[in-house]
Write a protein that holds these residues in place. Sequence first.
Motif: not given
Length: 292
Positions: A153, A68, A145
């Motif tokens: 999110s 991420n 996430t």
Amino acid sequence: MVFFAFAGNVLVICIILKYKKMRTKINLFLLNLSFADLIMVTFNAMFNFVYMLNSHWPFGDVYCTFSNFIANFSIGLSVFTITATSVDRYIVVVYPLKARTSKKTSAIVILVIWLLSALLAIPTLIFSTTFTFEYSEGEKRTLCTLQWPDGLSGASTYDYIYQVIFFVLTYAIPMTSMTITYTVMARALWSNRMVGELNEGQREAVRSKQKVVLMLITVTVIFGVCWLPYHLYFLYIFHNLELSAEPWVQHFFLGFYWLAMSNSTLNPLIYALLNKRSVNVVCKSQFEFLIF
């Protein structure tokens, strides 16, 4: 796509690093852009492909955070680099008598770009997480996430605010800035009045600048087209969260994600097609490889 993006950007990096005549100031920025693309396709794209294919994240919590972070970090790295390049070319074209920035200054700018990109991606380091749930009887799946203070999110107000800020800083402002700078540069370089007043040597210098600016405009336009649907998807889905449950939406998202990732494949092709010096060096490097 990942294979060609990896191969193309590695080739660009090797050529610029190997051949001294390729280490121009403009190519330092292109080198940084290739690093950004290479980071994206190596550490994020393939892992996300597996994740989207199976709706399951098998790579652990640590790599979820890293992936991420890399995604947002490399986006910032790319857009800040092409923005800095447009500003550098703007100064060269519009103010030709002004002292040009040195390679050392360009290196400092690139370092600042790396720091700003990392700073922009910090929330992903703080809020990334994985959680496992029972998908069907006897089958469990893990999601990667962002767990914001007010929710996951896509359903979080904090996440929406971050997406808006991210869109403004990595798309709206840079694209507006580059549109203005390249419009002014185009008027200056393609002015019939100016070209008519120059001697042959000066005309050749102008033609050289035109080729570089044309290449950079192409890079900018391709970036804008590839990334706009991806950004708008996340902003829109917050206001229509129930839409994300529709089975066909996933196909649209995969299409938007594929388009965004394809930008990393297209950049090396643009360098090769619109940069005569790069083509000559590529041919030379291939010849040397065959002789070896």
